[in-house]
Design a protein around this motif. Structure first.
Motif, mmCIF file in Angstrom:
data_model
loop_
_atom_site.group_PDB
_atom_site.id
_atom_site.type_symbol
_atom_site.label_atom_id
_atom_site.label_comp_id
_atom_site.label_asym_id
_atom_site.label_seq_id
_atom_site.Cartn_x
_atom_site.Cartn_y
_atom_site.Cartn_z
ATOM 1 N N ARG A 95 -5.878 -3.332 -8.098
ATOM 2 C CA ARG A 95 -5.001 -2.365 -7.443
ATOM 3 C C ARG A 95 -3.755 -3.007 -6.827
ATOM 4 O O ARG A 95 -2.677 -2.428 -6.858
ATOM 5 C CB ARG A 95 -5.795 -1.619 -6.362
ATOM 6 N N LEU A 96 -3.889 -4.202 -6.259
ATOM 7 C CA LEU A 96 -2.762 -4.823 -5.571
ATOM 8 C C LEU A 96 -1.840 -5.631 -6.480
ATOM 9 O O LEU A 96 -0.777 -6.054 -6.047
ATOM 10 C CB LEU A 96 -3.265 -5.724 -4.450
ATOM 11 N N TYR A 123 2.270 3.891 4.752
ATOM 12 C CA TYR A 123 2.878 4.799 3.769
ATOM 13 C C TYR A 123 3.233 6.146 4.415
ATOM 14 O O TYR A 123 2.412 6.776 5.067
ATOM 15 C CB TYR A 123 1.931 5.021 2.592
ATOM 16 N N ARG A 136 -10.116 -6.271 -4.090
ATOM 17 C CA ARG A 136 -8.872 -5.522 -3.943
ATOM 18 C C ARG A 136 -8.046 -5.567 -5.232
ATOM 19 O O ARG A 136 -6.947 -5.036 -5.284
ATOM 20 C CB ARG A 136 -8.069 -6.099 -2.785
ATOM 21 N N GLU A 139 2.332 3.345 -1.722
ATOM 22 C CA GLU A 139 1.174 4.227 -1.552
ATOM 23 C C GLU A 139 -0.061 3.525 -0.999
ATOM 24 O O GLU A 139 -0.834 4.125 -0.265
ATOM 25 C CB GLU A 139 0.835 4.908 -2.867
ATOM 26 N N HIS A 140 -0.268 2.266 -1.335
ATOM 27 C CA HIS A 140 -1.467 1.559 -0.864
ATOM 28 C C HIS A 140 -1.316 1.013 0.556
ATOM 29 O O HIS A 140 -2.260 0.489 1.125
ATOM 30 C CB HIS A 140 -1.821 0.413 -1.821
ATOM 31 N N SER A 141 -0.133 1.147 1.140
ATOM 32 C CA SER A 141 0.131 0.598 2.470
ATOM 33 C C SER A 141 -0.392 1.517 3.575
ATOM 34 O O SER A 141 -0.258 2.733 3.497
ATOM 35 C CB SER A 141 1.642 0.406 2.653
#
Length: 184
Positions: A77-78, A22, A74, A17-19
């Motif tokens: 989240r990562l 996506y 970041r 999803e964070h890509s």
């Protein structure tokens, strides 16, 4: 090899999803990659998947750099850890601490020596040993022994020494140019 790496990376990126990729079609995404070689296409992919969504063409168009603005946090989240935090003491290491404490508290055998591995500039985790042009030159596989231990073990400059461990045994020729018996 580069195309395999690109396909593998994209197959994963389109599901995260964070890509930036996506939900994209991996083949269409790969078709947009630029570069004159596989390595440049991989670089373009990494730039596109990065936090700034850059491309190789944009980077080439700005040879003196691109101002990306102030850094933005970041984390967390990562992070891919179960706790969502940076885990400084993973469970397997924590579980081994009692064994380590016991080993540190144990009274050492006065006749035993401890072999301590050292890195060498021209020996990157031993993979350079298999490349003749990188592994040539003087023999760097040395054993350095404190002069008192060398005397106790009767190691002499130029004499033979045998190093034994639980898993391996070496025959070495010793030398002590700087006060240490050095075997190789």
């Amino acid at each position: 090899m580069d195309d395999l790496a690109i396909r593998t990376t994209l197959a994963k990126a389109v599901t995260q999803e964070h890509s930036p990729a996506y939900g994209a079609d991996p083949e269409e995404f790969a078709a947009r990659l630029t570069g004159d070689s596989g390595a440049e296409r991989r670089l373009d992919l990494m730039l596109r998947l990065g936090p700034y969504g850059l491309t190789l063409d944009e980077l080439k168009a700005h040879p003196h750099g691109i101002d990306l603005g102030p850094l933005k946090p970041r984390l967390p989240r990562l992070l891919k850890t179960r706790s969502g935090r940076i885990e400084l003491l993973p469970a397997p290491l924590a579980a081994d601490l009692p064994r380590l404490r016991a080993a540190l508290d144990a009274v050492p055998d006065p006749d035993a020596l401890r072999l301590v591995g050292r890195r060498h500039l021209r020996s990157n985790n031993s993979w350079l040993h298999n490349t003749p042009v990188l592994g040539g030159g003087s023999n760097r596989c040395t054993l350095q022994v404190h002069p008192r231990d060398a005397d106790r073990l009767r190691l002499t400059d130029g004499g033979l020494a045998r190093v034994k461990g639980r898993a391996v045994s070496w025959r070495c020729r010793s030398r002590s140019p700087t006060g240490c018996a050095r075997a190789w």
